[in-house]
Write a protein that holds these residues in place. Structure first.
Motif, PDB file in Angstrom:
ATOM      1  N   UNK B  37       2.198  -5.980   6.526  1.00 25.33           N
ATOM      2  CA  UNK B  37       2.403  -6.229   7.944  1.00 25.33           C
ATOM      3  C   UNK B  37       2.975  -4.972   8.583  1.00 25.33           C
ATOM      4  N   UNK B  38       2.759  -4.873   9.897  1.00 25.62           N
ATOM      5  CA  UNK B  38       3.340  -3.769  10.664  1.00 25.62           C
ATOM      6  C   UNK B  38       4.629  -4.224  11.318  1.00 25.62           C
ATOM      7  N   UNK B  39       5.643  -3.361  11.272  1.00 26.67           N
ATOM      8  CA  UNK B  39       6.852  -3.558  12.068  1.00 26.67           C
ATOM      9  C   UNK B  39       6.810  -2.514  13.181  1.00 26.67           C
ATOM     10  N   UNK B  40       6.887  -2.965  14.428  1.00 31.98           N
ATOM     11  CA  UNK B  40       6.719  -2.058  15.568  1.00 31.98           C
ATOM     12  C   UNK B  40       7.907  -2.191  16.512  1.00 31.98           C
ATOM     13  N   UNK B 134       5.747  -3.501   5.954  1.00 33.65           N
ATOM     14  CA  UNK B 134       6.553  -4.383   5.109  1.00 33.65           C
ATOM     15  C   UNK B 134       5.612  -5.440   4.525  1.00 33.65           C
TER      16      UNK B 134
END
Lengths: 326, 326
Positions: B37-40, B134
């Motif tokens: 997953x992307x953390x933005x 993550x």
């Protein structure tokens, strides 16, 4: 008066079905589509530089997002998510509500979620970052144009700059052009569907935010090629300047200048191998969007040569908008 | 003097080995790690609000990136990519060069690439967006704290606020505190390694950018729990205020206020199920970073109760920094 965190929640924390976790944590959490690449772009809009300070906040909200999505369109990407950061000189809830309405209208229309953000006090400044997705190796880059490729443009570049001239009282446009030009300026439509349709068809693409000549120049430099632009093939704005006794030569000149060097258009400029020429007609028909073949890529220095209707090369001094360089 | 595009290329377009395509096109192209997953996160820093206008540009460059990476740390994410947008009142190449040096020093130190950006003229404003990765379902969110969890904090919160008070001449700190406090203010180190070490250990986390009490309050509200904070368990700054005849009660009070309500610390505040208590000692040793158990999560209203060394609940008026609400 609510504090910063209340403001964010009140106006900008809306449902984000495309996110694993939306606003309210340290980060948004997003699940990319398997195998896809991300296309990421960021744009900062400053009051007095990119928009008039008294711009209608609803239109500003739309445009702030639209110009960002236009960069995704130019890569052929599908728009997915955006983050918004904003500095505001004062807390004007009516302004915020209208801005948010415009922003989310654009977000709904083009299927993106506003997944995070930041608000602070400061001179009015809006910064968006957009994230899209594209299949690996399929993005429309600026560096793929090759000699012999045709140069195409969508829509009617120049309308936005004419709209600005109209709002500033520098020109008197005949009906129905004021409405069309102001709409192009204030409510641009990012060409996302066109960008995606051009994947596998176009060899290079860029959006026209700095002006047609300037952006074609960027594309040429990145591709290491030159360009021949033929004025006679540009979308005609003849009826704008009238004809016969009512022909307005000054207006015709202004319109041409706006077409070639006016910024803020957010149309796509792209190159297409000649073998793909016939595909463009079908794409234009399907999208109900005019597409124009306006010249061709040539070998040699990365310069743009403009040919007048008699086939003579002509000079244009103002090649695009540069915030620091002009 | 180079134009906008020259400035970008000269100072900010550096190699981006982690990107498929870096600065110079309509978007950057990035290949996420499979399944992640992307953390933005996005942060906007405004001159006069978040930093003094005459702040050393090199330190500002470091901090602009560090505070953004701190949000990734608070999610337990690995930092990957950032975009930078900046408005500058004038083109000051010496300033830009130093700012870029500080920014890229931080980027190198923490392994991120600056993959895109935007520069424009305007009142000094810096906006960064950071993207981390993550494993799905493993991010440290604010909403996972449960009654009985211990509350922990890293490092020595309060130093940054003391550093600001020192720079503003509001306090006279004994040696070696001026250097330590100013470094905490000007060159914060995002706790990325700690955040990743806490994945699977902590039940919730947040970074302390608004002050310990304020950020603990955010975490409590998101988790729907209360918190008991025990002053006696806070990292001691006793030697700061001296002892015996040289004891400075005003300085002790200021230090406590900075610990509880000073912003700009960028330490991690996190909750841990009691069963994980022993893991924290090993993490602290491995990272050479002090970690402090400062209280516990309780059931009930999402409020933070502070207990003095005698076990009495005490009141603190100033709970954190809010750009619009105080």
């Amino acid at each position: 008066m609510p504090g910063e965190f209340g403001l964010i929640a009140k106006y900008f924390a809306r449902p984000t079905p495309s996110a694993v976790l939306g606003p309210g944590d340290d980060c948004a959490l997003l699940q990319p589509s398997p195998g896809c690449q991300l296309a990421v772009t960021t744009d900062m809009l400053v009051a007095g530089v990119h928009f008039l300070p008294d711009t209608d906040p609803g239109r500003l909200g739309w445009k702030t997002l639209a110009v960002n999505l236009s960069d995704l369109a130019a890569m052929g990407a599908r728009a997915r998510w955006v983050t918004l950061a904003g500095a505001l000189p004062t807390v004007d809830e009516a302004w915020l509500a209208k801005f948010a309405d415009g922003l989310f209208a654009c977000a709904r229309e083009f299927g993106v979620d506003v997944v995070g953000g930041d608000t602070t006090r400061g001179p009015l400044n809006l910064c968006l970052t957009a994230i899209g997705e594209v299949e690996p190796g399929r993005a429309l880059r600026r560096d793929g144009a090759r000699p012999g490729d045709e140069i195409w443009v969508s829509g009617r570049p120049g309308l936005a700059a004419l709209g600005l001239a109209h709002l500033q009282g520098r020109v008197s446009l005949p009906e129905p052009w004021p409405r069309l030009c102001v709409a192009a300026l204030e409510k641009p439509r990012p060409r996302l569907a066109l960008g995606q349709a051009l994947v596998g068809v176009a060899s290079a693409a860029i959006d026209i935010s700095d002006g047609l000549l300037g952006d074609l120049g960027h594309l040429c430099r990145r591709s290491g090629v030159g360009a021949a632009l033929r004025l006679v093939q540009l979308p005609q704005l003849r009826d704008l300047a009238g004809s016969g006794d009512s022909y307005d030569a000054d207006l015709r000149r202004l319109a041409l200048e706006c077409q070639l060097a006016g910024g803020d258009d957010y149309e796509l400029l792209f190159t297409v191998p000649a073998a793909q020429h016939t595909r463009l007609g079908a794409i234009a028909a399907e999208l109900e969007l005019p597409l124009w073949c306006i010249g061709e890529i040539v070998a040699g220095e990365p310069t743009v040569t403009v040919f007048d209707p008699d086939g003579q090369a002509v000079e244009f001094a103002r090649k695009g908008y540069d915030h620091f360089g002009q």
